[in-house]
Design a protein around this motif. Structure first.
Motif, PDB file in Angstrom:
ATOM      1  N   MET A   1       0.845  -1.166   0.000  1.00 26.54           N
ATOM      2  CA  MET A   1       0.000   0.000   0.000  1.00 26.54           C
ATOM      3  C   MET A   1       0.897   1.239   0.000  1.00 26.54           C
ATOM      4  O   MET A   1       1.875   1.295   0.719  1.00 26.54           O
ATOM      5  CB  MET A   1      -0.892  -0.015   1.248  1.00 26.54           C
ATOM      6  N   LYS A   2       0.529   2.192  -0.795  1.00 23.73           N
ATOM      7  CA  LYS A   2       1.270   3.451  -0.873  1.00 23.73           C
ATOM      8  C   LYS A   2       0.732   4.440   0.158  1.00 23.73           C
ATOM      9  O   LYS A   2      -0.392   4.309   0.657  1.00 23.73           O
ATOM     10  CB  LYS A   2       1.176   4.031  -2.275  1.00 23.73           C
ATOM     11  N   LEU A   3       1.526   5.453   0.451  1.00 22.34           N
ATOM     12  CA  LEU A   3       1.162   6.455   1.441  1.00 22.34           C
ATOM     13  C   LEU A   3      -0.143   7.166   1.075  1.00 22.34           C
ATOM     14  O   LEU A   3      -0.993   7.397   1.938  1.00 22.34           O
ATOM     15  CB  LEU A   3       2.308   7.463   1.595  1.00 22.34           C
ATOM     16  N   SER A   4      -0.317   7.483  -0.197  1.00 24.36           N
ATOM     17  CA  SER A   4      -1.557   8.159  -0.612  1.00 24.36           C
ATOM     18  C   SER A   4      -2.782   7.288  -0.350  1.00 24.36           C
ATOM     19  O   SER A   4      -3.863   7.795  -0.029  1.00 24.36           O
ATOM     20  CB  SER A   4      -1.497   8.519  -2.102  1.00 24.36           C
ATOM     21  N   GLU A   5      -2.627   5.969  -0.456  1.00 22.39           N
ATOM     22  CA  GLU A   5      -3.753   5.056  -0.222  1.00 22.39           C
ATOM     23  C   GLU A   5      -4.171   5.044   1.242  1.00 22.39           C
ATOM     24  O   GLU A   5      -5.370   5.051   1.544  1.00 22.39           O
ATOM     25  CB  GLU A   5      -3.394   3.643  -0.674  1.00 22.39           C
ATOM     26  N   ILE A   6      -3.197   5.008   2.164  1.00 24.26           N
ATOM     27  CA  ILE A   6      -3.577   4.986   3.582  1.00 24.26           C
ATOM     28  C   ILE A   6      -4.210   6.318   3.975  1.00 24.26           C
ATOM     29  O   ILE A   6      -5.164   6.355   4.745  1.00 24.26           O
ATOM     30  CB  ILE A   6      -2.403   4.623   4.517  1.00 24.26           C
ATOM     31  N   LYS A   7      -3.713   7.414   3.417  1.00 31.00           N
ATOM     32  CA  LYS A   7      -4.310   8.721   3.715  1.00 31.00           C
ATOM     33  C   LYS A   7      -5.767   8.761   3.247  1.00 31.00           C
ATOM     34  O   LYS A   7      -6.642   9.228   3.982  1.00 31.00           O
ATOM     35  CB  LYS A   7      -3.491   9.833   3.054  1.00 31.00           C
ATOM     36  N   ASN A   8      -6.021   8.233   2.078  1.00 33.11           N
ATOM     37  CA  ASN A   8      -7.380   8.193   1.547  1.00 33.11           C
ATOM     38  C   ASN A   8      -8.290   7.343   2.446  1.00 33.11           C
ATOM     39  O   ASN A   8      -9.423   7.723   2.745  1.00 33.11           O
ATOM     40  CB  ASN A   8      -7.351   7.646   0.120  1.00 33.11           C
ATOM     41  N   LYS A   9      -7.788   6.216   2.901  1.00 27.52           N
ATOM     42  CA  LYS A   9      -8.593   5.328   3.744  1.00 27.52           C
ATOM     43  C   LYS A   9      -8.813   5.937   5.133  1.00 27.52           C
ATOM     44  O   LYS A   9      -9.890   5.803   5.710  1.00 27.52           O
ATOM     45  CB  LYS A   9      -7.942   3.958   3.820  1.00 27.52           C
ATOM     46  N   LEU A  10      -7.792   6.596   5.680  1.00 25.82           N
ATOM     47  CA  LEU A  10      -7.931   7.221   7.000  1.00 25.82           C
ATOM     48  C   LEU A  10      -9.017   8.294   6.996  1.00 25.82           C
ATOM     49  O   LEU A  10      -9.711   8.479   8.001  1.00 25.82           O
ATOM     50  CB  LEU A  10      -6.605   7.826   7.457  1.00 25.82           C
ATOM     51  N   ASN A  11      -9.164   8.980   5.874  1.00 29.70           N
ATOM     52  CA  ASN A  11     -10.203  10.022   5.759  1.00 29.70           C
ATOM     53  C   ASN A  11     -11.610   9.456   5.850  1.00 29.70           C
ATOM     54  O   ASN A  11     -12.556  10.200   6.094  1.00 29.70           O
ATOM     55  CB  ASN A  11     -10.048  10.792   4.442  1.00 29.70           C
ATOM     56  N   LYS A  12     -11.756   8.137   5.661  1.00 31.17           N
ATOM     57  CA  LYS A  12     -13.086   7.513   5.645  1.00 31.17           C
ATOM     58  C   LYS A  12     -13.368   6.647   6.873  1.00 31.17           C
ATOM     59  O   LYS A  12     -14.426   6.041   6.959  1.00 31.17           O
ATOM     60  CB  LYS A  12     -13.219   6.652   4.379  1.00 31.17           C
ATOM     61  N   LEU A  13     -12.406   6.568   7.803  1.00 33.29           N
ATOM     62  CA  LEU A  13     -12.550   5.673   8.953  1.00 33.29           C
ATOM     63  C   LEU A  13     -12.899   6.420  10.229  1.00 33.29           C
ATOM     64  O   LEU A  13     -12.510   7.572  10.413  1.00 33.29           O
ATOM     65  CB  LEU A  13     -11.241   4.903   9.187  1.00 33.29           C
ATOM     66  N   ASP A  14     -13.618   5.721  11.129  1.00 32.59           N
ATOM     67  CA  ASP A  14     -13.903   6.243  12.457  1.00 32.59           C
ATOM     68  C   ASP A  14     -12.880   5.762  13.475  1.00 32.59           C
ATOM     69  O   ASP A  14     -12.676   6.386  14.510  1.00 32.59           O
ATOM     70  CB  ASP A  14     -15.296   5.797  12.926  1.00 32.59           C
ATOM     71  N   LYS A  15     -12.268   4.594  13.206  1.00 35.02           N
ATOM     72  CA  LYS A  15     -11.251   4.047  14.106  1.00 35.02           C
ATOM     73  C   LYS A  15     -10.225   3.284  13.276  1.00 35.02           C
ATOM     74  O   LYS A  15     -10.489   2.882  12.141  1.00 35.02           O
ATOM     75  CB  LYS A  15     -11.867   3.150  15.177  1.00 35.02           C
ATOM     76  N   ILE A  16      -9.074   3.076  13.880  1.00 37.61           N
ATOM     77  CA  ILE A  16      -7.961   2.387  13.204  1.00 37.61           C
ATOM     78  C   ILE A  16      -7.735   1.045  13.881  1.00 37.61           C
ATOM     79  O   ILE A  16      -7.662   0.969  15.109  1.00 37.61           O
ATOM     80  CB  ILE A  16      -6.656   3.189  13.301  1.00 37.61           C
TER      81      ILE A  16
END
Length: 154
Positions: free
Chosen positions: A1-16
């Protein structure tokens, strides 16, 4: 996974949540103690000089059971690291403490970030005499043919 992908997913999550290859979850009171760029400059066994760069996240469990890292906080840590360290959109490698420090690739299953096993490999098989892997044959596909030494079926 690339850095841009995790940033995109973090924007849509309530928890990690991070899930280990064995299916267990990293305890939810983990800390991300480092976000950085690792550069590996090396010579492979065939004599080729190589450079590899990855974004590195280090996960750590503390005795801080009240702590929960929220997606927006991790996103702000990533953005600060990009700005200060000049981190590019690279693949992510995650370090996590097991019996020793493990290095994992990162994936996502729609709910959890998956720590996936990484493997070593020879990067110069053509130069150091490693034979090409032959496809495995099933015994049931041999149609009752007999094998004798030297005929290539064994």
């Amino acid at each position: 996974m690339k850095l841009s992908e995790i940033k995109n997913k973090l924007n849509k999550l309530d928890k990690i949540a991070f899930q280990l290859p064995n299916g267990e979850l990293v305890p939810n009171h983990f800390h991300v103690t480092e976000v950085g760029k690792i550069t590996k400059h090396f010579i492979d066994c065939g004599g080729t000089v190589r450079n590899e760069k990855v974004v590195n996240f280090q996960l750590w469990n503390a005795n801080d059971y009240d702590h929960r890292l929220h997606p927006e906080k991790l996103l702000s840590i990533i953005e600060l690291s990009e700005r200060i360290l000049g981190i590019e959109d690279l693949d992510i490698e995650v370090e996590y403490q097991g019996n020793t420090i493990g290095k994992f690739a990162l994936d996502f299953d729609g709910k959890n970030f998956l720590l996936t096993n990484k493997q070593t490999d020879c990067l110069a098989k053509d130069k150091c005499g490693i034979p090409e892997e032959k496809p495995e044959a099933k015994l049931s596909d041999l149609k009752n043919e007999s094998c004798t030494p030297g005929d290539g079926c064994c």
